[in-house]
Every structure is written in C-alpha cells, then in structure tokens.
Design a protein around this motif. Structure first.
Motif, PDB file in Angstrom:
ATOM      1  N   THR A  50       0.913  -3.326  -8.355  1.00 16.73           N
ATOM      2  CA  THR A  50       0.826  -2.389  -9.476  1.00 16.73           C
ATOM      3  C   THR A  50       2.206  -1.830  -9.792  1.00 16.73           C
ATOM      4  OG1 THR A  50      -1.344  -1.792  -8.604  1.00 16.73           O
ATOM      5  CG2 THR A  50      -0.416  -0.352 -10.297  1.00 16.73           C
ATOM      6  N   PRO A  51       2.747  -2.121 -10.986  1.00 13.57           N
ATOM      7  CA  PRO A  51       4.062  -1.557 -11.334  1.00 13.57           C
ATOM      8  C   PRO A  51       3.981  -0.029 -11.319  1.00 13.57           C
ATOM      9  CG  PRO A  51       3.367  -3.221 -12.938  1.00 13.57           C
ATOM     10  CD  PRO A  51       2.182  -2.926 -12.077  1.00 13.57           C
ATOM     11  N   TYR A  52       5.020   0.605 -10.854  1.00  8.89           N
ATOM     12  CA  TYR A  52       4.972   2.060 -10.663  1.00  8.89           C
ATOM     13  C   TYR A  52       5.267   2.811 -11.957  1.00  8.89           C
ATOM     14  CZ  TYR A  52       5.772   6.621  -8.451  1.00  8.89           C
ATOM     15  OH  TYR A  52       5.694   7.935  -8.075  1.00  8.89           O
ATOM     16  N   ILE A  53       4.299   3.628 -12.373  1.00 10.39           N
ATOM     17  CA  ILE A  53       4.547   4.542 -13.496  1.00 10.39           C
ATOM     18  C   ILE A  53       4.196   5.968 -13.067  1.00 10.39           C
ATOM     19  CG2 ILE A  53       4.195   2.777 -15.280  1.00 10.39           C
ATOM     20  CD1 ILE A  53       1.416   4.227 -15.748  1.00 10.39           C
ATOM     21  N   ALA A  54       4.301   6.213 -11.759  1.00 11.85           N
ATOM     22  CA  ALA A  54       4.079   7.554 -11.182  1.00 11.85           C
ATOM     23  C   ALA A  54       2.619   7.912 -11.015  1.00 11.85           C
ATOM     24  CB  ALA A  54       4.784   8.647 -11.963  1.00 11.85           C
ATOM     25  N   ARG A  55       1.784   6.936 -10.788  1.00 10.37           N
ATOM     26  CA  ARG A  55       0.399   7.288 -10.500  1.00 10.37           C
ATOM     27  C   ARG A  55       0.119   7.052  -9.028  1.00 10.37           C
ATOM     28  NH1 ARG A  55      -2.254   7.316 -15.593  1.00 10.37           N
ATOM     29  NH2 ARG A  55      -1.632   9.359 -16.347  1.00 10.37           N
ATOM     30  N   GLU A  56      -0.954   6.319  -8.730  1.00  4.20           N
ATOM     31  CA  GLU A  56      -1.477   6.336  -7.380  1.00  4.20           C
ATOM     32  C   GLU A  56      -0.988   5.161  -6.532  1.00  4.20           C
ATOM     33  OE1 GLU A  56      -2.972   8.957  -6.413  1.00  4.20           O
ATOM     34  OE2 GLU A  56      -3.255   9.910  -8.351  1.00  4.20           O
ATOM     35  N   PHE A  57      -1.348   5.188  -5.250  1.00  5.82           N
ATOM     36  CA  PHE A  57      -0.812   4.236  -4.276  1.00  5.82           C
ATOM     37  C   PHE A  57      -1.914   3.510  -3.513  1.00  5.82           C
ATOM     38  CE2 PHE A  57       2.126   7.749  -4.819  1.00  5.82           C
ATOM     39  CZ  PHE A  57       3.238   7.063  -5.259  1.00  5.82           C
ATOM     40  N   TYR A  58      -1.501   2.443  -2.877  1.00  7.04           N
ATOM     41  CA  TYR A  58      -2.427   1.647  -2.078  1.00  7.04           C
ATOM     42  C   TYR A  58      -1.556   0.877  -1.096  1.00  7.04           C
ATOM     43  CZ  TYR A  58      -6.524  -1.403  -1.307  1.00  7.04           C
ATOM     44  OH  TYR A  58      -7.600  -2.065  -0.782  1.00  7.04           O
ATOM     45  N   GLY A  59      -1.981   0.772   0.148  1.00 10.91           N
ATOM     46  CA  GLY A  59      -1.105   0.104   1.100  1.00 10.91           C
ATOM     47  C   GLY A  59      -1.845  -0.562   2.237  1.00 10.91           C
ATOM     48  N   VAL A  60      -1.058  -1.221   3.085  1.00 11.79           N
ATOM     49  CA  VAL A  60      -1.601  -1.985   4.213  1.00 11.79           C
ATOM     50  C   VAL A  60      -1.637  -1.075   5.440  1.00 11.79           C
ATOM     51  CG1 VAL A  60      -1.377  -4.124   5.530  1.00 11.79           C
ATOM     52  CG2 VAL A  60      -0.342  -3.955   3.240  1.00 11.79           C
ATOM     53  N   TRP A  61      -2.738  -1.093   6.152  1.00  9.43           N
ATOM     54  CA  TRP A  61      -2.833  -0.307   7.391  1.00  9.43           C
ATOM     55  C   TRP A  61      -1.852  -0.837   8.424  1.00  9.43           C
ATOM     56  CZ3 TRP A  61      -5.405   4.042   7.507  1.00  9.43           C
ATOM     57  CH2 TRP A  61      -6.465   4.244   6.621  1.00  9.43           C
ATOM     58  N   GLY A  62      -1.181   0.080   9.112  1.00  5.36           N
ATOM     59  CA  GLY A  62      -0.266  -0.394  10.142  1.00  5.36           C
ATOM     60  C   GLY A  62       0.447   0.713  10.893  1.00  5.36           C
ATOM     61  N   ASP A  63       1.481   0.313  11.604  1.00  8.37           N
ATOM     62  CA  ASP A  63       2.258   1.230  12.440  1.00  8.37           C
ATOM     63  C   ASP A  63       3.690   1.294  11.913  1.00  8.37           C
ATOM     64  OD1 ASP A  63      -0.016   1.418  13.983  1.00  8.37           O
ATOM     65  OD2 ASP A  63       0.631  -0.161  15.379  1.00  8.37           O
ATOM     66  N   TYR A  64       4.252   2.495  11.941  1.00 12.25           N
ATOM     67  CA  TYR A  64       5.608   2.706  11.434  1.00 12.25           C
ATOM     68  C   TYR A  64       6.487   3.263  12.553  1.00 12.25           C
ATOM     69  CZ  TYR A  64       4.095   2.293   6.507  1.00 12.25           C
ATOM     70  OH  TYR A  64       3.625   1.850   5.302  1.00 12.25           O
ATOM     71  N   SER A  65       7.673   2.686  12.666  1.00 18.50           N
ATOM     72  CA  SER A  65       8.699   3.253  13.539  1.00 18.50           C
ATOM     73  C   SER A  65       9.960   3.341  12.686  1.00 18.50           C
ATOM     74  CB  SER A  65       8.910   2.341  14.755  1.00 18.50           C
ATOM     75  OG  SER A  65      10.048   2.773  15.476  1.00 18.50           O
ATOM     76  N   VAL A  66      10.449   4.570  12.457  1.00 20.26           N
ATOM     77  CA  VAL A  66      11.527   4.756  11.481  1.00 20.26           C
ATOM     78  C   VAL A  66      12.665   5.565  12.099  1.00 20.26           C
ATOM     79  CG1 VAL A  66      12.105   5.598   9.176  1.00 20.26           C
ATOM     80  CG2 VAL A  66       9.799   4.726   9.630  1.00 20.26           C
ATOM     81  N   LYS A  67      13.863   4.994  12.065  1.00 22.53           N
ATOM     82  CA  LYS A  67      15.060   5.703  12.530  1.00 22.53           C
ATOM     83  C   LYS A  67      15.905   6.077  11.322  1.00 22.53           C
ATOM     84  CE  LYS A  67      15.247   3.662  17.084  1.00 22.53           C
ATOM     85  NZ  LYS A  67      15.469   2.337  17.690  1.00 22.53           N
ATOM     86  N   ILE A  68      16.156   7.372  11.186  1.00 20.39           N
ATOM     87  CA  ILE A  68      16.870   7.894  10.020  1.00 20.39           C
ATOM     88  C   ILE A  68      18.185   8.508  10.495  1.00 20.39           C
ATOM     89  CG2 ILE A  68      16.779   9.563   8.125  1.00 20.39           C
ATOM     90  CD1 ILE A  68      13.616   9.455   8.575  1.00 20.39           C
ATOM     91  N   THR A  69      19.281   7.954  10.017  1.00 21.36           N
ATOM     92  CA  THR A  69      20.598   8.480  10.379  1.00 21.36           C
ATOM     93  C   THR A  69      21.191   9.178   9.164  1.00 21.36           C
ATOM     94  OG1 THR A  69      20.918   6.724  11.989  1.00 21.36           O
ATOM     95  CG2 THR A  69      22.899   7.858  11.227  1.00 21.36           C
ATOM     96  N   LEU A  70      21.590  10.429   9.338  1.00 21.51           N
ATOM     97  CA  LEU A  70      22.151  11.180   8.204  1.00 21.51           C
ATOM     98  C   LEU A  70      23.041  12.298   8.708  1.00 21.51           C
ATOM     99  CD1 LEU A  70      19.919  13.230   8.965  1.00 21.51           C
ATOM    100  CD2 LEU A  70      18.874  12.832   6.769  1.00 21.51           C
ATOM    101  N   ASP A  71      23.644  13.004   7.745  1.00 21.14           N
ATOM    102  CA  ASP A  71      24.505  14.149   7.999  1.00 21.14           C
ATOM    103  C   ASP A  71      23.881  15.021   9.097  1.00 21.14           C
ATOM    104  OD1 ASP A  71      25.603  16.754   7.872  1.00 21.14           O
ATOM    105  OD2 ASP A  71      26.221  16.408   5.787  1.00 21.14           O
ATOM    106  N   LYS A  72      24.701  15.366  10.089  1.00 21.00           N
ATOM    107  CA  LYS A  72      24.131  16.046  11.260  1.00 21.00           C
ATOM    108  C   LYS A  72      23.626  17.448  10.947  1.00 21.00           C
ATOM    109  CE  LYS A  72      28.519  17.781  13.137  1.00 21.00           C
ATOM    110  NZ  LYS A  72      29.438  17.676  14.273  1.00 21.00           N
ATOM    111  N   GLN A  73      24.022  18.018   9.794  1.00 20.21           N
ATOM    112  CA  GLN A  73      23.529  19.354   9.420  1.00 20.21           C
ATOM    113  C   GLN A  73      22.099  19.319   8.893  1.00 20.21           C
ATOM    114  OE1 GLN A  73      25.433  21.654  10.314  1.00 20.21           O
ATOM    115  NE2 GLN A  73      27.381  20.539  10.453  1.00 20.21           N
ATOM    116  N   LEU A  74      21.671  18.153   8.413  1.00 23.78           N
ATOM    117  CA  LEU A  74      20.356  18.057   7.769  1.00 23.78           C
ATOM    118  C   LEU A  74      19.244  17.994   8.809  1.00 23.78           C
ATOM    119  CD1 LEU A  74      21.224  15.544   4.903  1.00 23.78           C
ATOM    120  CD2 LEU A  74      20.630  17.970   4.625  1.00 23.78           C
ATOM    121  N   LYS A  75      18.170  18.740   8.538  1.00 23.15           N
ATOM    122  CA  LYS A  75      16.989  18.707   9.397  1.00 23.15           C
ATOM    123  C   LYS A  75      15.933  17.844   8.714  1.00 23.15           C
ATOM    124  CE  LYS A  75      18.199  23.346  10.838  1.00 23.15           C
ATOM    125  NZ  LYS A  75      18.010  24.770  10.527  1.00 23.15           N
ATOM    126  N   VAL A  76      15.266  17.031   9.494  1.00 16.35           N
ATOM    127  CA  VAL A  76      14.335  16.056   8.920  1.00 16.35           C
ATOM    128  C   VAL A  76      12.901  16.394   9.302  1.00 16.35           C
ATOM    129  CG1 VAL A  76      13.689  13.614   8.788  1.00 16.35           C
ATOM    130  CG2 VAL A  76      16.103  14.263   9.006  1.00 16.35           C
TER     131      VAL A  76
END
Ligand SMILES: [Zn+2]
Length: 608
Positions: A191-217
C-alpha cells in the motif's frame, strides 16, 4: 460437538520475520544510515518471486502521492467551521506543507542495496514501495536472509514522523526503516503511503541506535543495555552516564510485534508505573514543571484503569508499554505510542490500539474500522467506567456516525482507508461507525454477549490477522444468533436505520401501536410504553434474520416478546392490555443503542 470446536480454531498461515538493525543518526544533517539483517520465512503455500518493501518517508517530498492527495482534499468543502468559514477536508497538520519543503526539510528513505547470500537483488522503486526481485524464488516453508543498507533523511515533522515537533521533541521516529510488506491469504499488500494505516509481518525486532550522546531514547520494547546507558530504565530519574566520545548506542528488543518506533530528545524525563498483574508502563516527556504534574497524573490513571481494560478486552501480553511525548497528536505503534496532548482520553485510546490492532492484527488499510472503531469503542467504554457515568457510553460515537449518515459523503465501511473520497467520510466511518458497529452489537445481543464476543475474539485471534468475517463468526458462535446480515448492512452498505411511530388506537380491550420501518436497514425493535402511574413496559420485536431472541436487556422493565418480524415487512403492530388513556409516552429504543438516524419520529408524547 468436536466438529464445531474444530471449525472454531482459525488455522490461517502467517509469514514470520526477524529484524536485526544497526543504525546511526547524524544530528548535524538529520540523516540515518542503517543496516538490516532480515530473516524472512515464507509460511504460505505459494512460491514468492519478489517481495515488497515499504519506504514510508519517500512520502515527505514535494509532489509525492501524499502531498498531491492532501492538496486535492484542500479543495473539498465538508462542512462549516465554528466561525462560519468553509471547513476544508485536508488534514490541518498536513495541508500543503509537503509541497513547500526545502531539500533539507524533506524526508526520504533510500534502499541502497538488498542482497541474499552476498548477491545483490534487483530493486524497482515505486515512490514509497520497493519491489525486490529475488534471484531465487522463495519456496513455501523456507527462510531467506536479506541484508540491506539504507539511508534516510528525517523530515521536518509533518505527519506522525519527523524532527522538531510542535512541542519541541527532537526526533519522532515512526515508519523510519525499510519494512517488509505483509503477504497473507489475500496476497501482497504493498500500500503506497499517504499517511493512513499500517499492516505488517509478525516477528521479533532487535534494534541498535547510535546517536548524539546527549539524546535520550524511548522506543518499542525493552532496553537491553540499561546499565551501560544510565537514564534509569531500572532507576527512573537518574541522568545519562558520562562517557567519552560523541555518541552512545541504545539497544532495544521487542518480540511478537509488527512494528518498531523510537523517539529521542535531550530533555526526556522518565517515570514508571507498575500495573496490577500487567505490564510496566513507561512515560517519557520533556521535563518541565507543567509536564511533571500532567504526565504523573496520566501515569497514575493509566495504571489505575488497567484492570478494567484487562477484564473487558483481555490481558496486555507484552512486558512493557511506553507513552512517549512526540509525533503530532496520538499514534499507536508496537508496545509504545507517540502522543502530543496530555488528554487522558488520547492516552487510553492509543494504548487500546495495543489490542486493536497490534495484537488483533487486522489489515488496517482494508478494515480501518476494526482498528480505529474497536479502539474508539474501548476508549469510550473505559472512560465511561472510569468517570462513573450513566447512559450510553458510546453516544458520541453514534452521533459521529449519524452525522456522516445524514451527510452526502458516506461511503461503505468496506472502502480501503486510502481510497475514501474525503477524509471526513474515512474518519467518521473508521472511528465513529466502527465503534457504533460494536456498541450496536450490544443492542442486538445484550452487552454480556457482546463483551463475551470480544473476549473470545481476543483468545482466538490474538497474534493473528482477523478480518470482518472472522469477527462476526466469533459473535455468532458466542451468541448463537445469525449476524451475517448485520455485517452486510453495516460494512458493505450505506443503508441506514430509521424506525417511526406511525399510529396508535384502541378497540376497548387493547391499546395498539403501529411502528413503521422508514429506513432500508432492518433491525429488531424495542418499544417502551410509559404509563401515567410511572410503570413501564418494553415490547421487543425480534428480527427473523437473526433466528434468535435476546434475553438480556440490562434492566428489570417487564418485557413483552413478539414473534420475529420478517425483514421484508415494513410495519409492525404491538399491543398492551393497558388503557390508551393511561399511556403517557411511546418511545422506540429507549436506551439510545440503535443507530437510528432520525430520532424525532421515535417518540410520541401523549397529553390527555
Ligand atoms: Zn486510533
């Protein structure tokens, strides 16, 4: 009986996915560079020659589908503003803002490469969707490992995602990564995105985010390296640990989900509440005195209402949930929400999306009303119980739907969310009519069976992708009533309910009232007779299409039950042994639970 049991067990296959992502955000140019390892399992009986991947942020470029669509809606007048001016149909947050973005302000997400076994795969780009041709088709029952590299630019905050939102949150990161489209029994859903709704595949996420050390995530799931980071995931209120170097890496994990959101700001405060027999709730907001008091009140309330939620809608199955200040209003994601306002209603609404549709993962594009409508239903109910109110908890949902039904804009609820002609019709259908769909099911069946239906729906369809028919089958199995006709009228048509009092008369021994079906939508009808001595009678006329009679009316008013009305017949006559002269009032649907679009003809006041 075992056959019925077997038939009730949904056995639809589902794809499975595992994301490992490593990303770096450069705050100087607001760009992300990322790498993904995506393990994708084809549990379908089909051989897949290609996969589709969402690249949502390509919507935030001048001339995009989302931009053109928004500006077109800006030419449609759907009502009047309080000051008398025309109310335009575009989202006031979006308007023509995308058209005016500079290259530094726009967003994009570029899939630079996708390879399998070291071999680059061919990528075709269609704005917010990439079609990736697999050099070896993916056979049923097999898993492939895709490695991608991507680059994205965080747009200025326009809708949901972006940087520097109106409340000054630095980064609201939703729909930010290349995300594999869902493939299900109905095929691909690119579905092309025009800011409406979502749909996705069930699964597991492991995400490493590296950014400015002052920012809290703040993010979906649980922080894996809390001790190394500081910022009290274990001890709220503590400051980030001092480190050398300019960046810090945050590692989050979430399981059995179909999306991942995060947000970052240097001024985030963090508070925690533990619910009774439920998740730990995290709250992240920009620290100041006003927010301290507002957010701690919200936090207390959310923890307090959890038992009501669990009792009626089922237990929250993940260990944590995070309310994160960010975004442009309120938007739900896996195990987290981005919320702007401090409205407790909004907070409850977004959290209830964890049930509809993070857990009961309907295809939001196809069935937005099972997502927004069921969530609005739950929000209205929880707020009603919390505030100890009387009357119909869903009266404002009914009012929203009835205003739509009386307008010239209504389209069937079966319309794909992106393809409604107006935002007005989409909003009222998805939120208000969707909520009224459930509330009115309570009118048809009685509220106990309606809530029992929701519980059974939860038990049988959690972590799956139910559709409208799956839901109505659960309601049928729970109640014993036939409800296919209700689904057809509510979902696939714009036909409306209107019953009217036609006439009344007496022959000496009985008093008679004739009721007329004015609308095309047939319903079982309840008519209350109010007498001068303050007594009441309810006259209940079932509908033949249900092959069933209601027994729960929610009060102790004596009920006279009739034979079922044939749906083709427009008039029905009820009678009472009480004298006409003793009658004070006749009222159709005394509890306001039928979505009758014209209530003026529901009531007859008698003066003798
Ligand atoms: Zn919602």
């Amino acid at each position: 009986m075992w056959m019925t049991q077997a038939a009730a067990q949904p056995s639809r296959w589902q794809q499975a996915i595992q994301y490992d992502m490593d990303i770096v955000l450069n705050s100087d140019n607001n760009r992300i560079s990322g790498k993904q390892t995506i393990k994708y399992t084809n549990n379908s009986p089909d051989t897949l020659a290609f996969v589709f991947i969402h690249l949502y942020w390509n919507a935030f470029k001048p001339g995009s589908s989302m931009d053109v669509r928004s500006r077109e809606m800006g030419n449609k007048v759907v009502g009047r503003n309080p000051n008398g001016s025309d109310r335009l149909d575009w989202d006031p947050r979006v308007r023509d803002r995308i058209a005016n973005l500079s290259p530094e302000e726009e967003g994009y997400c570029t899939l630079q490469s996708l390879s399998i076994g070291g071999k680059p795969q061919r990528i075709e780009l269609y704005e917010t969707i990439a079609k990736v041709w697999l050099d070896k088709p993916l056979m049923p029952g097999t898993t492939t490992e895709m490695k991608t590299s991507f680059e994205a630019q965080v747009p200025i905050q326009i809708r949901r995602s972006g940087r520097d939102n109106a409340e000054g949150v630095a980064y609201s990161m939703s729909q930010w990564y290349p995300k594999v489209s869902e493939y299900d029994y109905q095929g691909w859903h690119p579905t092309p995105y025009i800011a409406r709704e979502f749909y996705g595949v069930w699964g597991d996420y492991s995400v490493k985010i590296t950014l400015d050390k002052q920012l809290k995530v703040a993010a979906t799931g649980e922080l894996q390296n809390a001790a190394a980071i500081g910022f009290g995931y274990d001890k709220p209120g503590t400051a980030l640990k001092a480190i050398s170097g300019n960046t810090r890496t945050w590692h989050f994990k979430g399981s059995k989900i179909h999306d991942f959101v995060w947000a970052a700001d240097a001024d985030y405060a963090h508070i925690v509440r533990q619910t009774t027999n439920g998740p730990t709730l995290h709250f992240f907001y920009k620290q100041n005195q006003r927010n301290d008091s507002l957010w701690s009140k919200t936090a207390d309330t959310c923890a307090l209402v959890y038992p009501i939620i669990a009792e009626h809608f089922g237990a929250y199955p993940w260990p944590v949930y995070s309310f994160i200040q960010g975004g442009d209003g309120g938007m739900e994601y896996a195990m987290a929400t981005l919320v702007r306002s401090h409205s407790i209603g909004t907070a409850i609404h977004e959290w209830m999306h964890s049930w509809y549709q993070q857990l009961l993962g309907t295809n939001e594009g196809l069935y937005p009303w099972m997502d927004e409508g069921f969530t609005s239903f739950a929000e209205s109910y929880v707020m009603h119980v919390m505030r100890n109110r009387n009357g119909n908890p869903w009266s404002s949902d009914y009012a929203g739907y009835i205003a739509l039904a009386r307008s010239k804009f209504e389209e069937p609820m079966s319309t794909h969310s992106d393809h409604y002609a107006t935002n007005f019709a989409y909003g009222r259908a998805a939120y208000s009519k969707g909520a009224a769909f459930l509330a009115q099911l309570g009118y048809l069946l009685g509220d106990s069976l309606m809530f029992a239906t929701l519980k059974r729906y939860y038990n049988e369809w959690k972590f799956k992708h139910p559709n409208p028919n799956d839901f109505i089958r659960i309601a049928e199995q729970t109640s014993g009533a036939e409800l296919d006709w209700y689904k057809e009228y509510m979902v696939n048509s714009t036909k409306t309910i209107d019953y009217a009092i036609d006439s009344l008369w007496t022959d000496g021994s009985f008093t008679y009232v004739r009721i007329q079906r004015v609308g095309e939508f047939p319903m079982p009808v309840e008519i209350n007779l109010f007498f001068k001595d303050s007594s009441q009678e309810r006259h209940y006329v079932p509908l033949n299409l249900m092959y069933w009679d209601k027994t729960e009316f929610g009060d102790s008013i004596p009920t006279v039950k009739y034979n079922a009305q044939l749906w083709t017949h427009r008039s029905m006559v009820i009678r009472t042994t009480r004298r006409l002269i003793d009658l004070r009032q006749v009222l159709i649907d005394a509890n306001d639970r039928m979505a009758d679009i014209d209530r003026r003809n529901n009531q007859l006041q008698l003066q003798w």
